[in-house]
Design a protein around this motif. Sequence first.
Motif, PDB file in Angstrom:
ATOM      1  N   ALA A 178     -29.202 112.763  27.645  1.00  0.00           N
ATOM      2  CA  ALA A 178     -27.921 112.041  27.587  1.00  0.00           C
ATOM      3  C   ALA A 178     -27.955 110.836  26.653  1.00  0.00           C
ATOM      4  O   ALA A 178     -26.945 110.144  26.509  1.00  0.00           O
ATOM      5  CB  ALA A 178     -27.523 111.591  28.989  1.00  0.00           C
ATOM      6  N   ALA A 179     -29.096 110.570  26.003  1.00  0.00           N
ATOM      7  CA  ALA A 179     -29.242 109.342  25.223  1.00  0.00           C
ATOM      8  C   ALA A 179     -28.176 109.212  24.132  1.00  0.00           C
ATOM      9  O   ALA A 179     -27.507 108.186  24.016  1.00  0.00           O
ATOM     10  CB  ALA A 179     -30.645 109.266  24.620  1.00  0.00           C
ATOM     11  N   HIS A 180     -28.009 110.247  23.299  1.00  0.00           N
ATOM     12  CA  HIS A 180     -27.054 110.153  22.189  1.00  0.00           C
ATOM     13  C   HIS A 180     -25.613 110.014  22.678  1.00  0.00           C
ATOM     14  O   HIS A 180     -24.892 109.129  22.203  1.00  0.00           O
ATOM     15  CB  HIS A 180     -27.206 111.357  21.264  1.00  0.00           C
ATOM     16  N   PRO A 181     -25.141 110.855  23.593  1.00  0.00           N
ATOM     17  CA  PRO A 181     -23.766 110.688  24.066  1.00  0.00           C
ATOM     18  C   PRO A 181     -23.488 109.298  24.647  1.00  0.00           C
ATOM     19  O   PRO A 181     -22.418 108.724  24.414  1.00  0.00           O
ATOM     20  CB  PRO A 181     -23.623 111.773  25.137  1.00  0.00           C
ATOM     21  N   LEU A 182     -24.452 108.748  25.391  1.00  0.00           N
ATOM     22  CA  LEU A 182     -24.258 107.414  25.970  1.00  0.00           C
ATOM     23  C   LEU A 182     -24.202 106.355  24.873  1.00  0.00           C
ATOM     24  O   LEU A 182     -23.401 105.409  24.946  1.00  0.00           O
ATOM     25  CB  LEU A 182     -25.379 107.103  26.965  1.00  0.00           C
ATOM     26  N   ASN A 183     -25.049 106.504  23.853  1.00  0.00           N
ATOM     27  CA  ASN A 183     -25.016 105.562  22.734  1.00  0.00           C
ATOM     28  C   ASN A 183     -23.689 105.618  21.986  1.00  0.00           C
ATOM     29  O   ASN A 183     -23.136 104.594  21.600  1.00  0.00           O
ATOM     30  CB  ASN A 183     -26.167 105.842  21.765  1.00  0.00           C
ATOM     31  N   TYR A 184     -23.171 106.821  21.772  1.00  0.00           N
ATOM     32  CA  TYR A 184     -21.896 106.959  21.065  1.00  0.00           C
ATOM     33  C   TYR A 184     -20.774 106.295  21.863  1.00  0.00           C
ATOM     34  O   TYR A 184     -19.899 105.636  21.292  1.00  0.00           O
ATOM     35  CB  TYR A 184     -21.567 108.436  20.830  1.00  0.00           C
ATOM     36  N   ALA A 185     -20.791 106.491  23.171  1.00  0.00           N
ATOM     37  CA  ALA A 185     -19.721 105.943  24.019  1.00  0.00           C
ATOM     38  C   ALA A 185     -19.724 104.418  24.004  1.00  0.00           C
ATOM     39  O   ALA A 185     -18.678 103.779  23.792  1.00  0.00           O
ATOM     40  CB  ALA A 185     -19.874 106.468  25.448  1.00  0.00           C
ATOM     41  N   THR A 186     -20.885 103.811  24.238  1.00  0.00           N
ATOM     42  CA  THR A 186     -20.937 102.345  24.282  1.00  0.00           C
ATOM     43  C   THR A 186     -20.697 101.737  22.909  1.00  0.00           C
ATOM     44  O   THR A 186     -20.064 100.685  22.781  1.00  0.00           O
ATOM     45  CB  THR A 186     -22.290 101.871  24.840  1.00  0.00           C
ATOM     46  N   SER A 187     -21.172 102.414  21.867  1.00  0.00           N
ATOM     47  CA  SER A 187     -20.978 101.904  20.517  1.00  0.00           C
ATOM     48  C   SER A 187     -19.510 101.923  20.121  1.00  0.00           C
ATOM     49  O   SER A 187     -19.023 101.011  19.434  1.00  0.00           O
ATOM     50  CB  SER A 187     -21.793 102.730  19.529  1.00  0.00           C
ATOM     51  N   ASN A 188     -18.782 102.939  20.544  1.00  0.00           N
ATOM     52  CA  ASN A 188     -17.369 103.023  20.196  1.00  0.00           C
ATOM     53  C   ASN A 188     -16.537 101.923  20.845  1.00  0.00           C
ATOM     54  O   ASN A 188     -15.519 101.499  20.298  1.00  0.00           O
ATOM     55  CB  ASN A 188     -16.806 104.400  20.565  1.00  0.00           C
ATOM     56  N   ILE A 189     -16.995 101.448  21.988  1.00  0.00           N
ATOM     57  CA  ILE A 189     -16.260 100.366  22.648  1.00  0.00           C
ATOM     58  C   ILE A 189     -16.398  99.072  21.858  1.00  0.00           C
ATOM     59  O   ILE A 189     -15.401  98.393  21.560  1.00  0.00           O
ATOM     60  CB  ILE A 189     -16.758 100.191  24.101  1.00  0.00           C
ATOM     61  N   ILE A 190     -17.618  98.718  21.478  1.00  0.00           N
ATOM     62  CA  ILE A 190     -17.798  97.494  20.692  1.00  0.00           C
ATOM     63  C   ILE A 190     -17.181  97.669  19.306  1.00  0.00           C
ATOM     64  O   ILE A 190     -16.630  96.726  18.735  1.00  0.00           O
ATOM     65  CB  ILE A 190     -19.292  97.091  20.616  1.00  0.00           C
ATOM     66  N   SER A 191     -17.204  98.884  18.765  1.00  0.00           N
ATOM     67  CA  SER A 191     -16.602  99.135  17.456  1.00  0.00           C
ATOM     68  C   SER A 191     -15.093  98.911  17.491  1.00  0.00           C
ATOM     69  O   SER A 191     -14.510  98.362  16.549  1.00  0.00           O
ATOM     70  CB  SER A 191     -16.902 100.564  16.989  1.00  0.00           C
ATOM     71  N   SER A 192     -14.457  99.336  18.569  1.00  0.00           N
ATOM     72  CA  SER A 192     -13.005  99.164  18.668  1.00  0.00           C
ATOM     73  C   SER A 192     -12.628  97.688  18.741  1.00  0.00           C
ATOM     74  O   SER A 192     -11.570  97.284  18.245  1.00  0.00           O
ATOM     75  CB  SER A 192     -12.462  99.907  19.893  1.00  0.00           C
ATOM     76  N   LEU A 193     -13.509  96.869  19.331  1.00  0.00           N
ATOM     77  CA  LEU A 193     -13.249  95.427  19.404  1.00  0.00           C
ATOM     78  C   LEU A 193     -13.546  94.743  18.072  1.00  0.00           C
ATOM     79  O   LEU A 193     -12.855  93.798  17.691  1.00  0.00           O
ATOM     80  CB  LEU A 193     -14.101  94.794  20.505  1.00  0.00           C
ATOM     81  N   VAL A 194     -14.565  95.211  17.377  1.00  0.00           N
ATOM     82  CA  VAL A 194     -14.984  94.577  16.130  1.00  0.00           C
ATOM     83  C   VAL A 194     -14.150  95.055  14.943  1.00  0.00           C
ATOM     84  O   VAL A 194     -13.625  94.259  14.164  1.00  0.00           O
ATOM     85  CB  VAL A 194     -16.481  94.829  15.865  1.00  0.00           C
ATOM     86  N   TYR A 195     -14.038  96.394  14.821  1.00  0.00           N
ATOM     87  CA  TYR A 195     -13.337  96.962  13.660  1.00  0.00           C
ATOM     88  C   TYR A 195     -11.860  97.260  13.932  1.00  0.00           C
ATOM     89  O   TYR A 195     -11.075  97.419  12.998  1.00  0.00           O
ATOM     90  CB  TYR A 195     -14.017  98.255  13.216  1.00  0.00           C
ATOM     91  N   GLY A 196     -11.500  97.379  15.210  1.00  0.00           N
ATOM     92  CA  GLY A 196     -10.108  97.682  15.539  1.00  0.00           C
ATOM     93  C   GLY A 196      -9.849  99.152  15.777  1.00  0.00           C
ATOM     94  O   GLY A 196      -8.717  99.551  16.050  1.00  0.00           O
ATOM     95  N   SER A 197     -10.884  99.983  15.693  1.00  0.00           N
ATOM     96  CA  SER A 197     -10.724 101.419  15.941  1.00  0.00           C
ATOM     97  C   SER A 197     -12.068 102.032  16.297  1.00  0.00           C
ATOM     98  O   SER A 197     -13.118 101.466  15.999  1.00  0.00           O
ATOM     99  CB  SER A 197     -10.145 102.120  14.707  1.00  0.00           C
ATOM    100  N   ARG A 198     -12.021 103.179  16.939  1.00  0.00           N
ATOM    101  CA  ARG A 198     -13.230 103.915  17.306  1.00  0.00           C
ATOM    102  C   ARG A 198     -13.596 104.884  16.193  1.00  0.00           C
ATOM    103  O   ARG A 198     -12.798 105.141  15.285  1.00  0.00           O
ATOM    104  CB  ARG A 198     -13.050 104.654  18.641  1.00  0.00           C
ATOM    105  N   PHE A 199     -14.801 105.441  16.285  1.00  0.00           N
ATOM    106  CA  PHE A 199     -15.262 106.447  15.351  1.00  0.00           C
ATOM    107  C   PHE A 199     -15.271 107.811  16.034  1.00  0.00           C
ATOM    108  O   PHE A 199     -15.440 107.891  17.259  1.00  0.00           O
ATOM    109  CB  PHE A 199     -16.689 106.149  14.866  1.00  0.00           C
ATOM    110  N   GLU A 200     -15.124 108.856  15.251  1.00  0.00           N
ATOM    111  CA  GLU A 200     -15.385 110.187  15.776  1.00  0.00           C
ATOM    112  C   GLU A 200     -16.890 110.340  15.920  1.00  0.00           C
ATOM    113  O   GLU A 200     -17.653 109.910  15.044  1.00  0.00           O
ATOM    114  CB  GLU A 200     -14.837 111.263  14.845  1.00  0.00           C
TER     115      GLU A 200
END
Length: 504
Positions: A178-200
């Motif tokens: 589950a390491a990669h999926p969990l990393n993608y999920a948490t990273s997208n949250i901080i990305s949405s706050l920093v960049y204003g949008s999530r990544f695919e």
Amino acid sequence: MEPLEDFVSSLFSGPTAAIGAVFLLLILYLVSVSSAGVRREPPGPRPLPLLGNLLQLDLNRPHKTLHELSKKYGSVFAVYFGTKKVVVLAGYKAVKEALVSFAEEFGDREISPIFNDTNKGHGILFANGESWKEMRRFSLTALRDFGMGKRVTEEKVLEECGHLIQTFEEHKGQPFDAAHPLNYATSNIISSLVYGSRFECTDPRFRNLISRANESIRVTGSVAIQLYNMFPWLVKWVKARQVMLKNFERSVRDVKDLIKHLKETLNPQICRGLVDCFLIRKQKDEDSCVIDSHFIEENLIFTVANLFAAGTDSTATTLRWALLLMAKYPKIQDQVKEELTRVIGSREVRVDDRKNLPYANAVIHETQRLGDIIPMSIPHKTSRDVTFKGYFIKEGTTVIPLLTSVLHDESEWETPYSFNPSHFLNSEGKFVKRDAFLAFSAGRRVCLGESLAKMELFLFVTNLLQRFRFTPPPGVSEDELDLKPAVGFLLAPSPHELCAVSLQ
């Protein structure tokens, strides 16, 4: 003339002048020795020339060695990492007092050679002085404005949780990491706050940013990098350093590209995320000809990089521990599931439900305590001379607040080395806060994203446990699941697979 004055005068006249000078120097030396005795320095094991206490340290798990040394030398002691003197603070009382009551004295960051090579004093994590204060203040304000810890961020977390649930379901109960999926999920949250949008999650640049950040965090805790930090003039050629520098260079290039795109589409009237706010403030300072503005490109790049790395790996690592512990202790997992069914039913778990889910909340806190993912914190440095617990510590001394000694303090926790959610429950089963729960550190350098991390951990853990039962792979018993962490700056679980069995 008084007798004493006659004596001193005679020492510095005629043939006795040389003898007098030697005599005065002897007096000054004795006075200085006496003063040093009053300014008692922290005890510790005797260091060897050049090597210091290197031969006494397990560089794969230095936090364990330091914890053991604290039992011999006390809550404040000194060790030498090569020629560098390091003061270690051990146990809840010493760490809390130093970081909170002496916040100014112990509030600077020690910037090791590897982070000086990469961050060069910019950003938030590895910076000091006015630049650090300005960047931390700005980042905290901007992240709060964009909903860190509020309802708007809750929606982002639940959105990522939905994507994560879908990913887990695709494995149809078969073992997976589950390491990669969990990393993608948490990273997208901080990305949405920093960049204003999530990544695919299929975006190669997004995946590479996460992969490089994870690798750099892991390599930071390696023996090679620790040796480089001790002897930078001797081992700067080590491969691990080259890996970190290359990762850093590529990530900076990607961050610059992302910032460039946001700058080209910037609307000064609308901030999409932290980067927009920074760019607007930067332009304002330039238009106003602000002298020595800290809103410069280097600070933007490294602030974004720091937030991305810190907001991704630490939370994802804690979530990996949570799922592993649930699989290892199925009875505790059953109790969480029972509470969720009784209180929530089948609807989505929300932040407001936390007060009605004391057992689940206790399990999450106990996961953080036992997971102990940053056992030595990020080292501090004294900003001025300080006398602490009766010991004199010189300005500029590296200080390690040994968080593992706090989270496993035998005087604070009933069963410090066992997974025991009752640490956070009273006799009536209600959740109780514990003073010695310093998983986010304390004082001036307390984790900037603490409120966001708490929200993510609660929502991810409860919603995942509502939808799945986590078990070891077929043929593996709960007892065989290994809780020994991998080597690294963050203590992550060793690589493993689990089964996520759908309950719906």
